[in-house]
Design a protein around this motif. Sequence first.
Motif, PDB file in Angstrom:
ATOM      1  N   ILE A 107       0.858  -1.184   0.000  1.00 46.71           N
ATOM      2  CA  ILE A 107       0.000   0.000   0.000  1.00 46.71           C
ATOM      3  C   ILE A 107       0.893   1.232   0.000  1.00 46.71           C
ATOM      4  O   ILE A 107       1.664   1.438   0.936  1.00 46.71           O
ATOM      5  CB  ILE A 107      -0.916   0.017   1.234  1.00 46.71           C
ATOM      6  CG1 ILE A 107      -1.747  -1.268   1.294  1.00 46.71           C
ATOM      7  CG2 ILE A 107      -1.817   1.250   1.230  1.00 46.71           C
ATOM      8  CD1 ILE A 107      -2.270  -1.575   2.691  1.00 46.71           C
ATOM      9  N   HIS A 108       0.786   2.040  -1.034  1.00 47.72           N
ATOM     10  CA  HIS A 108       1.593   3.254  -1.128  1.00 47.72           C
ATOM     11  C   HIS A 108       0.702   4.462  -0.852  1.00 47.72           C
ATOM     12  O   HIS A 108      -0.222   4.755  -1.615  1.00 47.72           O
ATOM     13  CB  HIS A 108       2.222   3.366  -2.518  1.00 47.72           C
ATOM     14  CG  HIS A 108       2.905   4.668  -2.758  1.00 47.72           C
ATOM     15  ND1 HIS A 108       2.881   5.323  -3.978  1.00 47.72           N
ATOM     16  CD2 HIS A 108       3.630   5.469  -1.934  1.00 47.72           C
ATOM     17  CE1 HIS A 108       3.558   6.447  -3.891  1.00 47.72           C
ATOM     18  NE2 HIS A 108       4.023   6.570  -2.671  1.00 47.72           N
ATOM     19  N   LEU A 109       0.979   5.171   0.237  1.00 49.35           N
ATOM     20  CA  LEU A 109       0.252   6.395   0.580  1.00 49.35           C
ATOM     21  C   LEU A 109       1.015   7.575  -0.015  1.00 49.35           C
ATOM     22  O   LEU A 109       2.114   7.907   0.433  1.00 49.35           O
ATOM     23  CB  LEU A 109       0.122   6.541   2.094  1.00 49.35           C
ATOM     24  CG  LEU A 109      -0.650   5.434   2.802  1.00 49.35           C
ATOM     25  CD1 LEU A 109      -0.697   5.702   4.306  1.00 49.35           C
ATOM     26  CD2 LEU A 109      -2.062   5.304   2.249  1.00 49.35           C
ATOM     27  N   ASP A 110       0.432   8.188  -1.024  1.00 48.78           N
ATOM     28  CA  ASP A 110       1.098   9.258  -1.762  1.00 48.78           C
ATOM     29  C   ASP A 110       0.730  10.611  -1.166  1.00 48.78           C
ATOM     30  O   ASP A 110      -0.456  10.942  -1.038  1.00 48.78           O
ATOM     31  CB  ASP A 110       0.665   9.193  -3.233  1.00 48.78           C
ATOM     32  CG  ASP A 110       1.461  10.145  -4.110  1.00 48.78           C
ATOM     33  OD1 ASP A 110       2.622  10.434  -3.767  1.00 48.78           O
ATOM     34  OD2 ASP A 110       0.918  10.588  -5.130  1.00 48.78           O
ATOM     35  N   ALA A 195      -6.672  12.988   1.487  1.00 50.30           N
ATOM     36  CA  ALA A 195      -8.072  12.946   1.934  1.00 50.30           C
ATOM     37  C   ALA A 195      -8.144  12.644   3.427  1.00 50.30           C
ATOM     38  O   ALA A 195      -7.133  12.393   4.086  1.00 50.30           O
ATOM     39  CB  ALA A 195      -8.831  11.891   1.130  1.00 50.30           C
ATOM     40  N   GLY A 196      -9.361  12.645   3.972  1.00 49.14           N
ATOM     41  CA  GLY A 196      -9.553  12.325   5.377  1.00 49.14           C
ATOM     42  C   GLY A 196      -9.228  10.877   5.671  1.00 49.14           C
ATOM     43  O   GLY A 196      -9.138  10.039   4.760  1.00 49.14           O
ATOM     44  N   VAL A 197      -9.077  10.559   6.941  1.00 50.94           N
ATOM     45  CA  VAL A 197      -8.668   9.216   7.367  1.00 50.94           C
ATOM     46  C   VAL A 197      -9.606   8.143   6.821  1.00 50.94           C
ATOM     47  O   VAL A 197      -9.172   7.134   6.251  1.00 50.94           O
ATOM     48  CB  VAL A 197      -8.611   9.136   8.909  1.00 50.94           C
ATOM     49  CG1 VAL A 197      -8.422   7.684   9.368  1.00 50.94           C
ATOM     50  CG2 VAL A 197      -7.480  10.005   9.443  1.00 50.94           C
ATOM     51  N   ASP A 198     -10.927   8.337   6.993  1.00 52.25           N
ATOM     52  CA  ASP A 198     -11.883   7.323   6.566  1.00 52.25           C
ATOM     53  C   ASP A 198     -11.902   7.162   5.050  1.00 52.25           C
ATOM     54  O   ASP A 198     -12.037   6.046   4.527  1.00 52.25           O
ATOM     55  CB  ASP A 198     -13.290   7.666   7.071  1.00 52.25           C
ATOM     56  CG  ASP A 198     -13.404   7.542   8.584  1.00 52.25           C
ATOM     57  OD1 ASP A 198     -12.698   6.688   9.157  1.00 52.25           O
ATOM     58  OD2 ASP A 198     -14.182   8.303   9.194  1.00 52.25           O
ATOM     59  N   ALA A 203     -10.505   3.890   0.308  1.00 52.47           N
ATOM     60  CA  ALA A 203      -9.802   3.744  -0.968  1.00 52.47           C
ATOM     61  C   ALA A 203      -8.854   2.545  -0.932  1.00 52.47           C
ATOM     62  O   ALA A 203      -8.736   1.799  -1.919  1.00 52.47           O
ATOM     63  CB  ALA A 203      -9.033   5.022  -1.295  1.00 52.47           C
ATOM     64  N   ILE A 204      -8.185   2.356   0.188  1.00 49.56           N
ATOM     65  CA  ILE A 204      -7.287   1.203   0.337  1.00 49.56           C
ATOM     66  C   ILE A 204      -8.077  -0.092   0.196  1.00 49.56           C
ATOM     67  O   ILE A 204      -7.674  -1.019  -0.523  1.00 49.56           O
ATOM     68  CB  ILE A 204      -6.569   1.248   1.701  1.00 49.56           C
ATOM     69  CG1 ILE A 204      -5.572   2.407   1.745  1.00 49.56           C
ATOM     70  CG2 ILE A 204      -5.857  -0.082   1.974  1.00 49.56           C
ATOM     71  CD1 ILE A 204      -4.966   2.643   3.117  1.00 49.56           C
ATOM     72  N   ARG A 205      -9.229  -0.161   0.896  1.00 48.25           N
ATOM     73  CA  ARG A 205     -10.050  -1.376   0.854  1.00 48.25           C
ATOM     74  C   ARG A 205     -10.504  -1.679  -0.574  1.00 48.25           C
ATOM     75  O   ARG A 205     -10.482  -2.829  -1.013  1.00 48.25           O
ATOM     76  CB  ARG A 205     -11.278  -1.215   1.757  1.00 48.25           C
ATOM     77  CG  ARG A 205     -10.988  -0.892   3.216  1.00 48.25           C
ATOM     78  CD  ARG A 205     -10.440  -2.067   3.986  1.00 48.25           C
ATOM     79  NE  ARG A 205     -10.239  -1.717   5.383  1.00 48.25           N
ATOM     80  CZ  ARG A 205     -11.132  -1.962   6.346  1.00 48.25           C
ATOM     81  NH1 ARG A 205     -12.275  -2.547   6.070  1.00 48.25           N
ATOM     82  NH2 ARG A 205     -10.856  -1.634   7.595  1.00 48.25           N
TER      83      ARG A 205
END
Length: 215
Positions: A107-110, A195-198, A203-205
């Motif tokens: 998972i890459h958080l950009d 974006a916000g945490v949720d 998006a990851i899911r």
Amino acid sequence: MRKYVIVGVQGSGKGTQSLLLARDLDLVHISVGDVFRWHVQNRTKLGALVRRTMAAGELVGDDLAERVVRERLDQHDWNHGFVIDGFPRNRRQAEFFLESYDIDGVIHLDLPDAEVRRRVLARRLCSGCGLDYNLIAHRPEREGRCDVCGGELVSREDDSEEVLAERLRLHHEKTDPVLELFRGKEFVVTVDARAGVDQVQQAIRERLGLPPHRP
């Protein structure tokens, strides 16, 4: 069993997103940074070395990082899988990880550098109990004091303009090639971390084909 690696620059939300995944999917969250900080707070020999390295804005050496990861994963308390953040941070560490462990996805958080600076410089840590705060998203009820123990809130040693600039340089120099290596061998999903945490979690899911996030 699900096994994930989460990659992102400092302040991108790796810890928060990992905890949400771990909670809902019954995974073990392994934060290499938390392991190092435990050693620093407990004044171990390893902690003294880590403290000097972090204060200089440098990354912990490969041998030490690999040792810590191997020792943690050798505990085998992750019956349903794990999500690991803070490792690997360079190509050698990534090659070590790929040779040693099978993973189901990366998972890459950009996050743009400007947003990294805004988030990181707002972080605070309770000097008493170690609770994390963020003056943007998680402010204390009383300015400068922990809501739980009343301890003074301080900046982390590595949360300064100078140290952050060096860490960003190292991130792009060392960590960007990790993603290229993973893309050649593993399933990588890139998610906009602004974006916000949720929203980021959802998006990851969606990208990983996992059950939807329910805040």
